[in-house]
Write a protein that holds these residues in place. Structure first.
Motif, PDB file in Angstrom:
ATOM      1  N   GLU A  31     -11.866   0.806   0.886  1.00 28.63           N
ATOM      2  CA  GLU A  31     -10.723   0.479   0.027  1.00 28.63           C
ATOM      3  C   GLU A  31     -11.004  -0.742  -0.854  1.00 28.63           C
ATOM      4  OE1 GLU A  31      -6.950   0.553   2.014  1.00 28.63           O
ATOM      5  OE2 GLU A  31      -7.235   2.642   2.604  1.00 28.63           O
TER       6      GLU A  31
ATOM      7  N   GLU B 188      -2.783  -0.842  -2.243  1.00 30.79           N
ATOM      8  CA  GLU B 188      -3.739  -1.925  -1.996  1.00 30.79           C
ATOM      9  C   GLU B 188      -3.535  -3.143  -2.902  1.00 30.79           C
ATOM     10  OE1 GLU B 188      -4.473   1.313  -2.079  1.00 30.79           O
ATOM     11  OE2 GLU B 188      -5.109   1.638  -0.014  1.00 30.79           O
TER      12      GLU B 188
ATOM     13  N   HIS C 108      -2.363  -5.296   3.846  1.00 34.46           N
ATOM     14  CA  HIS C 108      -2.360  -3.833   3.732  1.00 34.46           C
ATOM     15  C   HIS C 108      -3.311  -3.224   4.764  1.00 34.46           C
ATOM     16  CE1 HIS C 108      -2.417   0.127   1.721  1.00 34.46           C
ATOM     17  NE2 HIS C 108      -3.704   0.107   2.011  1.00 34.46           N
TER      18      HIS C 108
ATOM     19  N   HIS D 147      -2.754  -0.507   8.126  1.00 27.89           N
ATOM     20  CA  HIS D 147      -3.507   0.704   8.462  1.00 27.89           C
ATOM     21  C   HIS D 147      -3.786   0.789   9.972  1.00 27.89           C
ATOM     22  CE1 HIS D 147      -4.106   2.616   4.676  1.00 27.89           C
ATOM     23  NE2 HIS D 147      -4.821   1.670   4.138  1.00 27.89           N
TER      24      HIS D 147
HETATM   25 ZN    ZN Z   1      -5.080   1.623   2.103  1.00 26.67          ZN
END
Ligand code: ZN
Length: 266
Positions: free
Chosen positions: A86, A148, A237, A241
């Motif tokens: 990411e 993100e 962020h 997850h």
């Molecule tokens: Zn993400």
């Protein structure tokens, strides 16, 4: 010029128009598309004859956001793997577009959701047609802390950012124009022409002065803590997850989230 499969690269005078080109999948952004887009943007920035970049979408929608079907293949990623993926493809890519030394315009019709909301808002200006709609539903659909790049408060204002993120609701183009997120609101039939007209007008300004004024505007934000806030949110962020709520969605399979995303697109 490179060959692209999922991106359409067009040179229109001094303007490079770089479009999501996967209309049969509502322009879902998978790895291939994002890598092609990154390459296309780099080409446009390296080309001295290009003065302005337009980021667009082929078909009925700008983009419905990240490709969740492909995302499902990353369900067993470790924290380190997801962070690396990411950071490179979502975060650094978006900020490269934001920092582009040439002016950028998002040309938006139809759905502009989640990651696509993030991408469009990396652009300096947004031209939207009346059918465009915006949302970042991932708090509600995925149990993740927004997307993100937490661009929302700077383009919506804090009050609207909270409203949109807490509820996951859609904001139509008229509302987005009213609060200043959209720079120009036009009928669908005039979207391309109006965007190119705006790009053409900006292309007449001296490029070095444009580059410098953009740097100054961004530095003003960065000195007020904007960039540090984005960096902090990226880490936050990633924490989301690892949450139980996010894990539940993944365990059930992403079909529920994909389905609710599809409903949001209509
Ligand atoms: Zn993400």
């Amino acid at each position: 010029m490179s060959d692209f499969e999922q991106v359409l690269y067009e040179r229109i005078g001094p303007v490079a128009r770089i479009s999501h080109n996967r209309p049969e999948r509502r322009n879902a952004e998978g790895t291939r598309m994002l890598e092609e887009m990154e390459r296309a943007i780099a080409e446009a920035l390296a080309d001295d004859s290009i003065r302005v970049l337009v980021i667009a979408g082929v078909g009925d929608h700008f983009s419905a956001g990240h490709d969740l079907k492909e995302g499902e293949s990353r369900r067993h990623y470790s924290v380190e793997q997801r962070y690396a993926h990411e950071e490179r493809l979502f975060y650094d890519f978006c900020l490269k577009l934001r920092d582009a030394p040439k002016p950028t315009i998002a040309q938006v019709q139809g759905a502009c959701l989640a990651a696509a909301f993030m991408l469009a808002n990396m652009c300096d200006l947004v031209v939207a047609s009346e059918d465009a709609f915006f949302a970042d539903p991932v708090v509600n659909t995925l149990g993740a802390a927004a997307v993100e790049v937490l661009i929302h408060p700077s383009v919506l204002g804090m009050r609207a950012a909270k409203d949109l993120l807490f509820t996951g609701r859609r904001m139509d183009a008229r509302e987005a124009y009213k609060i200043g997120m959209v720079s120009r609101l036009v009928p669908r039939s005039e979207l391309e022409a109006e965007t190119l007209a705006l790009a053409g007008q900006i292309a007449k300004a001296p490029p070095f002065a444009l580059k410098l004024v953009k740097r100054s505007l961004h530095r003003t934000m960065d000195m007020a803590g904007f960039r540090a806030g984005l960096d902090a949110h990226f880490d936050t962020h990633q924490l989301s997850h690892a949450s139980a709520a996010f894990g539940d969605v993944w365990e059930k399979g992403l079909s529920t989230a994909i389905e609710s995303g599809r409903k949001a697109v209509g």
